[in-house]
Design an enzyme around this catalytic site. Structure first.
Site, PDB file in Angstrom:
ATOM      1  N   GLY A 113      31.479  43.421  50.521  1.00 51.27           N
ATOM      2  CA  GLY A 113      32.329  44.340  51.383  1.00 51.27           C
ATOM      3  C   GLY A 113      33.545  43.444  51.603  1.00 51.27           C
TER       4      GLY A 113
ATOM      5  N   GLN B  80      38.123  43.241  47.176  1.00 50.28           N
ATOM      6  CA  GLN B  80      39.241  44.090  47.068  1.00 50.28           C
ATOM      7  C   GLN B  80      39.105  45.563  47.904  1.00 50.28           C
ATOM      8  OE1 GLN B  80      40.989  45.247  43.495  1.00 50.28           O
ATOM      9  NE2 GLN B  80      43.072  45.231  44.231  1.00 50.28           N
ATOM     10  N   LEU B  81      38.135  46.152  47.744  1.00 49.82           N
ATOM     11  CA  LEU B  81      38.026  47.414  48.070  1.00 49.82           C
ATOM     12  C   LEU B  81      37.077  47.586  49.430  1.00 49.82           C
ATOM     13  CD1 LEU B  81      37.589  49.050  44.404  1.00 49.82           C
ATOM     14  CD2 LEU B  81      39.555  48.949  45.964  1.00 49.82           C
TER      15      LEU B  81
ATOM     16  N   ASP C 124      28.185  41.177  53.160  1.00 49.91           N
ATOM     17  CA  ASP C 124      28.655  40.109  52.269  1.00 49.91           C
ATOM     18  C   ASP C 124      27.618  38.866  52.534  1.00 49.91           C
ATOM     19  OD1 ASP C 124      30.160  38.644  50.026  1.00 49.91           O
ATOM     20  OD2 ASP C 124      31.714  40.197  50.160  1.00 49.91           O
ATOM     21  N   ILE C 125      28.067  38.016  51.496  1.00 50.98           N
ATOM     22  CA  ILE C 125      27.357  36.522  51.467  1.00 50.98           C
ATOM     23  C   ILE C 125      28.273  35.456  52.072  1.00 50.98           C
ATOM     24  CG2 ILE C 125      25.620  37.105  49.788  1.00 50.98           C
ATOM     25  CD1 ILE C 125      27.390  35.321  47.890  1.00 50.98           C
ATOM     26  N   ARG C 126      29.543  36.015  52.533  1.00 47.09           N
ATOM     27  CA  ARG C 126      30.758  35.145  52.971  1.00 47.09           C
ATOM     28  C   ARG C 126      30.803  35.535  54.375  1.00 47.09           C
ATOM     29  NH1 ARG C 126      35.738  35.841  50.375  1.00 47.09           N
ATOM     30  NH2 ARG C 126      35.054  38.275  49.572  1.00 47.09           N
TER      31      ARG C 126
ATOM     32  N   ILE D  28      22.635  40.408  47.470  1.00 48.27           N
ATOM     33  CA  ILE D  28      21.846  41.647  46.472  1.00 48.27           C
ATOM     34  C   ILE D  28      20.686  41.089  45.792  1.00 48.27           C
ATOM     35  CG2 ILE D  28      24.004  43.289  46.741  1.00 48.27           C
ATOM     36  CD1 ILE D  28      24.392  42.060  44.011  1.00 48.27           C
TER      37      ILE D  28
ATOM     38  N   TYR E 142      31.212  41.478  32.047  1.00 47.31           N
ATOM     39  CA  TYR E 142      31.548  42.458  33.101  1.00 47.31           C
ATOM     40  C   TYR E 142      31.523  43.699  32.473  1.00 47.31           C
ATOM     41  CZ  TYR E 142      34.562  44.631  36.476  1.00 47.31           C
ATOM     42  OH  TYR E 142      35.127  45.630  37.421  1.00 47.31           O
TER      43      TYR E 142
END
Length: 405
Positions: free
Chosen positions: A95, A98-99, A120-122, A139, A227
């Site tokens: 999360g 960018q979005l 998130d992981i941050r 995840i 990707y």
């Protein structure tokens, strides 16, 4: 006084809104039979939440991580739709990209601050942390992710965790782990716990053999980046889980997304964000793509609104589970000319990055999105001129606020 309501009036009363009905008011309303049953269910749920400590009905499979064992808990019956009277409880992975922050804000406005959990992981910046629920979520850790879903009664899952195109080519191992293994965990947990799951795809899911102007929804897809390969894999796996297990899977192929509120994360279309910051700060910009490289783009407000609309769309209105969405297409030169209408002295030079240029040359120049416009009413609002005005306004305002502090 007693209020006697018809069934249509009951539906209107319980339609999703920010209004909360008190017990004293409910005592004076005569509802239709269907809504009386709903009220009874809500009251029973409130009682359980207030004090019940009964044993959980969820059966945990301990010590088992293989997909074959996880599938034992899957049924063939499609998960029930979220009732109109209930707000979904939403988890957003990845999360802080960018979005994620922008979508979180939009969803909290729609469904309530505490019903949308950003993860998130941050570590998040303070303004994000204090604006609503935030938790650590990896995840790649199946157990941790499942605990979050169960403990927070998650019903919708928005999966934004990803390693983007340019970064993925420099670290294929990491891209495979995050973009493919992480996706498998998301799909397994979403299926097991009957979640509605949104996984974005991208123009990167197309390849040099795909039609380019425009790329239709159904065509040959042979991407040449890890990707892109992972995004095709996500589309096909999600549709397979939908048809095989009834998973409520939803997917949009995003074009390049342009936003002033977040820093680029290693994507090939990042130049279209960086150029605005350079235009305002220094008046000059060095572009890593050729001046004639045409790619499909979208302003973030349109992107987030499209995501909310596909999340809210009734399942029966979605004959497809993966849709193209489009707004505009332009080249770096087109964008430069539009910026120069506002900032005439702005200058752009070109120093082509062969890796990113090769990626861009394999992507479509435009997307064909008639199915999204037909099936669930998609319609973009920002063209190139509106995009430039909005971005320059936001970037200039943001810089002024930073200088003031």
């Amino acid at each position: 006084m007693v209020y006697i309501l018809s069934q249509p009036q009951c539906f209107k009363l319980f339609k999703r809104s920010t209004v909360h009905l008190s017990l004293s008011l409910l005592m004076h309303i005569v509802l239709c039979r269907r809504c009386m049953m709903l009220v009874a269910q809500l009251l029973r749920g409130a009682v359980r939440h207030a004090g019940s400590s009964g044993q959980s009905s969820i059966t945990a499979v301990r010590g088992v991580s293989s997909s074959s064992h996880r599938f034992a808990a899957f049924g063939r019956t499609p998960p029930p739709s979220c009732p109109d009277t209930d707000h979904p409880k939403i988890l957003i992975t990845g999360g802080l990209g960018q979005l994620g922050v922008g979508l979180t804000k939009l969803l909290r406005e729609q469904f309530g601050k505490n019903n949308v959990i950003l993860s998130d992981i941050r570590k998040p910046p303070n303004h994000v942390y204090h604006n609503g629920p935030f938790i650590f979520s990896d995840i790649l850790d199946f157990k941790n992710l499942e605990e979050i879903v169960v403990n927070n009664n998650i019903s919708w899952l928005v999966h934004y965790s990803a390693v983007l195109s340019a970064v993925g080519e420099s670290n294929v191992t990491l891209a495979k782990e995050v973009n493919i293994t992480g996706l498998h965990n998301i799909l397994d947990i979403a299926t097991k716990h009957a979640l509605r799951v949104f996984v974005p795809s991208t123009i990167g899911a197309f390849g040099p053999s795909s039609p380019r102007d425009p790329a239709p929804e159904l065509c040959v897809q042979r991407p040449r980046t890890i990707y892109g390969v992972a995004k095709v894999h996500a589309e096909l796996m999600g549709e397979y889980y939908h048809h095989r297990y009834g998973l409520d899977f939803r997917c949009l192929r995003y074009p390049g997304i342009i936003s002033a509120d977040s820093q680029p994360g290693g994507g090939t279309t990042d130049y279209a964000v960086q150029i605005f910051h350079a235009a305002v700060k220094s008046g000059c910009f060095e572009c890593y793509l050729r001046r004639d490289t045409r790619l499909p783009m979208m302003y973030i407000d349109d992107c987030l609104r499209a995501t909310l609309e596909i999340l809210e769309a009734p399942a029966e209105t979605l004959p497809s589970r993966t849709y193209n969405i489009s707004a505009m297409s332009f080249t770096p030169h087109d964008l430069t000319q539009e910026i120069q209408k506002v900032l005439p002295d702005f200058q752009v030079t070109y120093n082509v990055d062969p890796v990113r240029q090769a990626i861009a040359d394999s992507w479509p120049m435009a997307l064909e999105d008639s199915a999204a416009r037909r099936d669930w009413g998609w319609k973009h609002e920002y063209d190139l001129s509106e995009l430039v005005q909005a971005m320059l306004t936001h970037v200039t305002t943001g810089n002024q606020l930073v200088q003031a502090n």
